[in-house]
Design a protein around this motif. Structure first.
Motif, short mmCIF file in Angstrom:
data_model
loop_
_atom_site.label_atom_id
_atom_site.label_comp_id
_atom_site.label_asym_id
_atom_site.label_seq_id
_atom_site.Cartn_x
_atom_site.Cartn_y
_atom_site.Cartn_z
N SER A 139 66.40 -15.82 25.21
CA SER A 139 66.65 -17.13 24.61
C SER A 139 65.44 -17.52 23.77
N GLN A 140 64.85 -18.64 24.05
CA GLN A 140 63.72 -19.11 23.23
C GLN A 140 62.37 -18.86 23.86
N GLY A 141 62.35 -18.17 25.00
CA GLY A 141 61.10 -18.02 25.73
C GLY A 141 60.84 -19.28 26.53
N ASP A 178 66.39 -13.90 35.64
CA ASP A 178 65.77 -15.12 35.12
C ASP A 178 64.73 -14.85 34.04
N VAL A 179 63.91 -13.84 34.24
CA VAL A 179 62.87 -13.52 33.25
C VAL A 179 63.49 -12.97 31.96
N SER A 180 64.47 -12.07 32.09
CA SER A 180 65.11 -11.52 30.89
C SER A 180 65.88 -12.61 30.14
N PRO A 211 57.50 -14.92 26.38
CA PRO A 211 57.73 -15.18 24.96
C PRO A 211 59.19 -14.90 24.57
N GLN A 212 59.64 -15.54 23.49
CA GLN A 212 60.93 -15.16 22.93
C GLN A 212 60.79 -13.75 22.39
N GLY A 264 54.19 -9.25 26.20
CA GLY A 264 53.54 -10.55 26.14
C GLY A 264 53.78 -11.48 27.31
N VAL A 265 54.37 -10.99 28.41
CA VAL A 265 54.55 -11.83 29.59
C VAL A 265 53.17 -12.06 30.21
N ILE A 266 52.86 -13.32 30.52
CA ILE A 266 51.58 -13.65 31.14
C ILE A 266 51.85 -14.37 32.45
#
Length: 182
Positions: free
Chosen positions: A53-55, A46-48, A125-126, A103-105
């Motif tokens: 995609s667009q983030g 799911d995260v990947s 993020p994308q 950049g994953v928060i």
């Protein structure tokens, strides 16, 4: 920005899942050895997919309705942050998705039902390259789900950083093409 009030507003407003928003109930996490690997694989998928995609945002701790109202948030389904910590989730994401997503928060949102209850809002993020999930596949978001990418889609995502995004604008110029010599 993220608070219990914001989370509750998503539910009140019945904000539907979409390309950039996904809800996951607390059951998306497990430390039980029988289904732990499957849950970790699903998180990485799911995260990947969101990064490929667009983030967007995945909110862990919101239960969806079933049946005709599927993809709509029903209620907060809190996560026990003493069992599933922010650091645990960060570790799952960073060690099971390759290349690592920059950049994953992860925002832990306190829920007032119990001092240990929270919801995790994960902002993704994308990316400018393709990311592979734990099962060695590449995924993308398609409407309400994460699906495996075709070869050409993987190549397209990997070329985001190296192929310029060119925009051409046309306009009408009224006047002389000759420079003004006065």
């Amino acid at each position: 920005m993220w608070s219990q009030k914001v989370i509750e507003q998503y539910i009140t407003d019945q904000v539907q899942e979409n390309l950039n928003l996904d809800y996951k109930a607390a059951g998306a996490f497990s430390k039980d050895s029988r289904d732990r690997e499957k849950k970790i694989e699903d998180i990485s998928k799911d995260v990947s997919a969101m990064a490929n995609s667009q983030g967007g945002v995945i909110i862990y701790g919101i239960k969806e309705f079933g049946g005709e109202k599927r993809y709509l948030p029903e209620k907060i389904d809190p996560i026990d942050q003493t069992i599933f910590t922010k650091e645990w989730l960060e570790q799952i994401i960073s060690s099971n998705i390759h290349r690592r997503i920059q950049g994953v928060i992860i925002h832990p949102v306190q829920i007032t039902t119990h001092p240990n209850h929270c919801v995790y809002a994960v902002e993704i993020p994308q990316s400018n390259t393709a990311h592979q999930a734990k099962d060695k596949r590449y995924y993308k978001r398609y409407n309400f789900e994460s699906i495996a990418m075709e070869d050409y889609e993987i190549r397209d995502v990997m070329n985001r950083a190296s192929v310029p995004d060119v925009n051409i604008q046309f306009g009408l110029f009224l006047g002389s093409n000759e420079p003004d010599m006065n």
